[in-house]
Design an enzyme around this catalytic site. Structure first.
Site, PDB file in Angstrom:
ATOM      1  CE1 TYR A  85     -22.641  94.588  -1.826  1.00 24.66           C
ATOM      2  CE2 TYR A  85     -24.762  94.538  -0.734  1.00 24.66           C
ATOM      3  CZ  TYR A  85     -23.872  93.982  -1.604  1.00 24.66           C
ATOM      4  OH  TYR A  85     -24.182  92.818  -2.258  1.00 24.66           O
ATOM      5  CE  LYS A 122     -23.432  92.264   1.581  1.00 23.80           C
ATOM      6  NZ  LYS A 122     -23.911  91.393   0.518  1.00 23.80           N
ATOM      7  CD  GLU A 140     -21.282  84.067  -3.640  1.00 18.12           C
ATOM      8  OE1 GLU A 140     -21.840  84.280  -2.553  1.00 18.12           O
ATOM      9  OE2 GLU A 140     -20.236  84.662  -4.004  1.00 18.12           O
ATOM     10  CG  LEU A 188     -20.567  87.731   0.792  1.00 17.00           C
ATOM     11  CD1 LEU A 188     -19.549  88.856   0.709  1.00 17.00           C
ATOM     12  CD2 LEU A 188     -21.968  88.299   0.768  1.00 17.00           C
TER      13      LEU A 188
HETATM   14  N1  PDD Z   1     -26.654  89.890  -0.699  1.00 13.26           N
HETATM   15  N2  PDD Z   1     -23.713  85.941  -1.784  1.00 13.26           N
HETATM   16  C1  PDD Z   1     -23.843  87.128  -2.393  1.00 13.26           C
HETATM   17  C2  PDD Z   1     -23.148  87.346  -3.688  1.00 13.26           C
HETATM   18  C3  PDD Z   1     -24.619  88.148  -1.804  1.00 13.26           C
HETATM   19  O1  PDD Z   1     -24.729  89.339  -2.396  1.00 13.26           O
HETATM   20  C4  PDD Z   1     -25.270  87.888  -0.563  1.00 13.26           C
HETATM   21  C5  PDD Z   1     -26.106  88.931   0.125  1.00 13.26           C
HETATM   22  C6  PDD Z   1     -25.124  86.630   0.029  1.00 13.26           C
HETATM   23  C7  PDD Z   1     -25.741  86.294   1.353  1.00 13.26           C
HETATM   24  O2  PDD Z   1     -25.112  86.984   2.391  1.00 13.26           O
HETATM   25  P1  PDD Z   1     -25.856  87.367   3.743  1.00 13.26           P
HETATM   26  O3  PDD Z   1     -26.399  86.093   4.284  1.00 13.26           O
HETATM   27  O4  PDD Z   1     -24.817  87.938   4.588  1.00 13.26           O
HETATM   28  O5  PDD Z   1     -26.963  88.338   3.378  1.00 13.26           O
HETATM   29  C8  PDD Z   1     -24.309  85.688  -0.597  1.00 13.26           C
HETATM   30  C9  PDD Z   1     -27.367  91.014  -0.134  1.00 13.26           C
HETATM   31  C10 PDD Z   1     -28.573  90.636   0.652  1.00 13.26           C
HETATM   32  C11 PDD Z   1     -27.655  92.017  -1.250  1.00 13.26           C
HETATM   33  O6  PDD Z   1     -26.780  92.161  -2.095  1.00 13.26           O
HETATM   34  O7  PDD Z   1     -28.711  92.645  -1.255  1.00 13.26           O
END
Ligand code: PDD
Length: 287
Positions: free
Chosen positions: A33, A149, A182, A207
């Site tokens: 996703y 992801k 994270e 991630l």
């Molecule tokens: N989540 N780490 C994890 C485990 C995440 O699920 C996310 C993002 C991030 C930050 O990634 P980015 O800057 O690309 O949004 C880091 C999304 C927003 C979600 O699961 O809704």
């Protein structure tokens, strides 16, 4: 007005939007996703999100369901039909629908695509950023490929629930070495006692956040000292500032870890500045 979802080539009212019971995303979490922040109806950080989507799909050997150009058009059309200007766009691509069998379907089936859009109250999100949020720590229990992801987010969901139950907004995973990896849905940062901006390196099992990457650039351009180096929860407490980043949170100050104050317990100037810079850049480069 009913919300509209895109499901495998059709725009349908969300209440009627369904996927097949043998979708491999549903049975095996065999799906990836992406989440884009939406500013004034436009997708933030497009290059980073499309690059990561292609990488995630490639790692799992799932075909890109359509060209990036076509996908952008479909994402934007879903946004338009929902009449949402400020929000989040969710895209899920699974390996497709096949009779249950762990190994990949052969011959391959078309990937299944779902898109939804949700509204974000920017004023509420600014108010939250001005106050800062609490995080809790939790042991790292995820699989070894968190760089992909995938929708396999059960440990993340459990961690987020643990946070929610004590009034915190995020949970930070801590690995066997005692280092923060994270957040459950965000990357973790501190401004340490020497004023160095630190976030975990991507050799670790995390991630590669798109917001993280953009912010590293912005911070360097702004002349800040930046190191991709891990930190412990205690170092976060001893830091001047801490914050999290992600498409949902943008840049959000963390003022408490496990119930104890970070620094002086108030959001700091570096996070506030980086949040401003990030939003300005995201708005200027959104498509
Ligand atoms: N989540 N780490 C994890 C485990 C995440 O699920 C996310 C993002 C991030 C930050 O990634 P980015 O800057 O690309 O949004 C880091 C999304 C927003 C979600 O699961 O809704």
């Amino acid at each position: 007005m009913s919300r509209i979802a895109y499901v495998n080539g059709r725009y349908v009212p969300k209440v009627e939007a369904v996927v097949h019971i043998e979708d491999r995303g549903y049975q095996f979490a065999d799906a990836v996703y992406e989440v884009w922040a939406l500013f004034d109806g436009k997708l933030a950080d497009p290059r980073g999100h499309f690059a990561r989507l292609e990488r995630s799909l490639g790692e799992l050997r799932i075909d890109l369901p359509m060209s990036q150009r076509a996908l952008t058009a479909v994402l934007k059309e879903t946004v338009r039909r929902n009449r949402i200007r400020e929000g989040l766009v969710y895209l899920q691509v699974s390996r497709g629908v096949a009779t249950r069998d762990h190994a990949f379907p052969s011959p391959a089936v078309p990937p299944a695509v779902v898109i939804t859009v949700s509204r974000v109250d920017r004023a509420a999100s600014e108010a939250r950023a001005a106050k800062g949020v609490a995080v809790v720590t939790t042991p790292e229990t995820r699989w070894g490929r968190c760089d992909i992801k995938t929708v396999g987010l059960l440990p993340n969901a459990l961690a987020k629930q643990k946070a929610r139950e004590v009034g915190a907004v995020e949970a930070w995973f801590v690995d066997d070495l005692g280092l923060v990896t994270e957040g459950a849905s965000s990357n973790a940062w501190i401004v340490d006692g020497d004023g160095v901006l630190r976030t975990r390196d991507t050799n670790a099992n995390i991630l590669r956040g798109v917001t993280r990457l953009s912010l590293l650039d912005l911070a360097r351009e702004a002349g800040l000292k930046v190191e991709e180096r891990p930190f412990t929860p205690q170092e976060a407490l001893d830091a001047r500032e801490a914050f999290i980043t992600g498409a949902g949170t943008l840049v959000l100050p963390v003022v408490k870890v496990d119930g104890k104050p970070v620094g002086d317990g108030a959001p700091g100037p570096v996070a506030a500045r980086l949040r401003r810079l990030y939003i300005e850049r995201a708005k200027a480069t959104a498509v």
